[in-house]
Design an enzyme around this catalytic site. Structure first.
Site, PDB file in Angstrom:
ATOM      1  N   HIS A  18       0.874  -1.193   0.000  1.00 26.08           N
ATOM      2  CA  HIS A  18       0.000   0.000   0.000  1.00 26.08           C
ATOM      3  C   HIS A  18       0.903   1.233   0.000  1.00 26.08           C
ATOM      4  CE1 HIS A  18      -3.869   2.111   1.326  1.00 26.08           C
ATOM      5  NE2 HIS A  18      -2.952   3.066   1.201  1.00 26.08           N
ATOM      6  N   HIS A  20       1.651   5.300  -1.718  1.00 25.03           N
ATOM      7  CA  HIS A  20       1.319   6.481  -2.511  1.00 25.03           C
ATOM      8  C   HIS A  20       2.612   7.102  -3.040  1.00 25.03           C
ATOM      9  CE1 HIS A  20      -2.906   6.778  -1.041  1.00 25.03           C
ATOM     10  NE2 HIS A  20      -2.387   6.212   0.050  1.00 25.03           N
ATOM     11  N   LYS A 104      -9.278  -0.283  -5.966  1.00 19.95           N
ATOM     12  CA  LYS A 104      -9.335   0.402  -4.673  1.00 19.95           C
ATOM     13  C   LYS A 104     -10.701   1.016  -4.413  1.00 19.95           C
ATOM     14  CE  LYS A 104      -7.667   2.377  -0.929  1.00 19.95           C
ATOM     15  NZ  LYS A 104      -6.825   1.811   0.110  1.00 19.95           N
ATOM     16  N   HIS A 141     -10.482   1.004   1.761  1.00 18.69           N
ATOM     17  CA  HIS A 141     -10.290   1.975   2.838  1.00 18.69           C
ATOM     18  C   HIS A 141     -11.506   1.833   3.742  1.00 18.69           C
ATOM     19  CE1 HIS A 141      -8.837   5.939   4.519  1.00 18.69           C
ATOM     20  NE2 HIS A 141     -10.026   5.816   5.065  1.00 18.69           N
ATOM     21  N   HIS A 179      -4.707  -0.793   5.803  1.00 15.65           N
ATOM     22  CA  HIS A 179      -4.206  -0.013   6.942  1.00 15.65           C
ATOM     23  C   HIS A 179      -5.136  -0.086   8.163  1.00 15.65           C
ATOM     24  CE1 HIS A 179      -7.008   2.758   5.107  1.00 15.65           C
ATOM     25  NE2 HIS A 179      -6.153   3.210   4.214  1.00 15.65           N
ATOM     26  N   ASP A 252       1.229   2.641   3.610  1.00 15.40           N
ATOM     27  CA  ASP A 252       0.366   3.801   3.401  1.00 15.40           C
ATOM     28  C   ASP A 252       1.193   5.083   3.470  1.00 15.40           C
ATOM     29  OD1 ASP A 252      -1.912   5.262   2.835  1.00 15.40           O
ATOM     30  OD2 ASP A 252      -2.651   5.258   4.893  1.00 15.40           O
TER      31      ASP A 252
END
Length: 348
Positions: A18, A20, A104, A141, A179, A252
């Site tokens: 995970h 970004h 996602k 999420h 997460h 994350d």
């Protein structure tokens, strides 16, 4: 098994399930830092505009590869951003591409760049059915967005109101509960039937919500889902150190320019990609469970995604070092988690 002595620790090359990286000129900063730590990473699609088609994912992947330093070995595993309008045909394109490894789910308004997210799963049932058929995981999420629900309770409420009903409708849909932050989530993933896994970040293993307010408001510890009570942190430690194959590393890591974190916006996200493995080592060492680290960082994730475990190994050495106060982020700067503090292990 990991090879260790009092001064060094060697484990299979870890992956980040995970991550970004953002887009544009900041890729020249974020991609090399992630590539030093991980062999592969599941890349989040919440850009502006988001990555909603396989074509978008192919183009984004190429931009990431273009930012890799020469000789670096790093494989971006792409994802699509689920919307109310995502069609089953797009899922088939994703499977055929060979480069899309998940879709996602952002409940609309749940976190950074989630305004294009799903307003109701009822709008997506046909698409989710196709994902179940194609074996493409849904990466969730897991928070409700009802403003009347306390921010510290939104993950637990999501399990009851969204996740359990969804899994009853689609029992063979492969799901990653992203997460996770609560005892409720750790226990649900441990005990539930069927195809479910969970990622856990280094910051949720290391810190509880007191860290947000130690000596004043600390914006670089603000993330979503937000840090929780100590009992929840302890439940996460227990989950990741028991060699349960359903739990695996997902940082994350979510960079924001310093001025957007230290502002009235206070964007959600902790930047850890530059030193994530050292943070995980800290968490496992403090728990007295370093021998369980490799399962969590390097073995469980590939097994869940039906990918081979990496062949390379990395070595960490016992060496006290100071985390940078800030790092390059395109034309701006980003403040890493625990900036200016010291860690006891360093990636060799």
């Amino acid at each position: 098994m990991p090879q260790s002595d009092s001064q060094s620790l060697s484990i299979i090359q870890p992956d980040d399930w995970h991550l970004h990286l953002r887009d544009g000129d900041v890729l020249d900063s974020t991609v090399p830092q992630a590539a030093k730590q991980f062999g592969r990473a599941i890349i989040m699609p919440n850009l502006r505009p988001p990555v909603v088609t396989t074509k978008d994912a192919i183009n984004y992947r190429q931009r990431i590869l273009n930012a890799l330093p020469k000789g670096a070995e790093f494989e971006p595993l792409m994802t699509l951003y689920l919307t109310d309008n995502t069609q089953p045909e797009e899922i088939r394109h994703a499977r055929e591409s060979g480069i899309v490894h998940g879709v996602k789910l952002y409940p609309a308004g749940a976190t950074t760049n989630s305004d294009a997210g799903v307003t109701s799963l009822d709008n997506c049932i046909k698409t989710l059915e196709e994902m179940q058929k194609q074996g493409i995981p849904l990466l969730i999420h897991g928070e409700v967005t009802d403003p009347e629900i306390d921010i510290f309770d939104r993950e637990a409420v999501f399990i009851d109101k969204v996740l359990i009903p969804l899994r009853k409708k689609l029992p063979n849909l492969k799901i990653v509960f992203e997460h996770i932050t609560t005892k409720a989530a750790a226990e649900y993933v441990t005990e539930a039937d069927g195809y479910i896994g969970a990622t856990v970040t280094p910051h949720h293993l290391l810190f509880n919500r007191n860290s947000l307010f130690a000596g004043g408001i600390r914006p670089h510890y603000y993330c979503l889902p937000i840090l929780k009570r100590e009992e929840n942190r302890q439940a996460l430690i227990k989950a990741v150190t028991c060699k349960n194959a359903r739990f695996f590393a997902g940082t994350d890591s979510a960079p924001h320019a310093r001025n957007t974190k230290e502002s009235s916006c206070g964007c959600a996200g902790c930047y850890t990609a530059s030193h994530a493995i050292e943070l995980y080592v800290k968490a496992f060492q403090e728990a007295g469970q370093l021998d369980k680290l490799e399962w969590f960082t390097s073995i469980n994730g590939p097994k869940f995604y039906n990918l081979p475990v990496n062949r390379n190994k990395i070595t960490l050495v016992k060496e006290k070092w100071q985390i940078s106060e800030e790092l390059p982020f395109g034309k701006d700067r980003v403040v890493p988690l625990m900036a200016g503090e010291f860690l006891d292990w360093k990636l060799k």
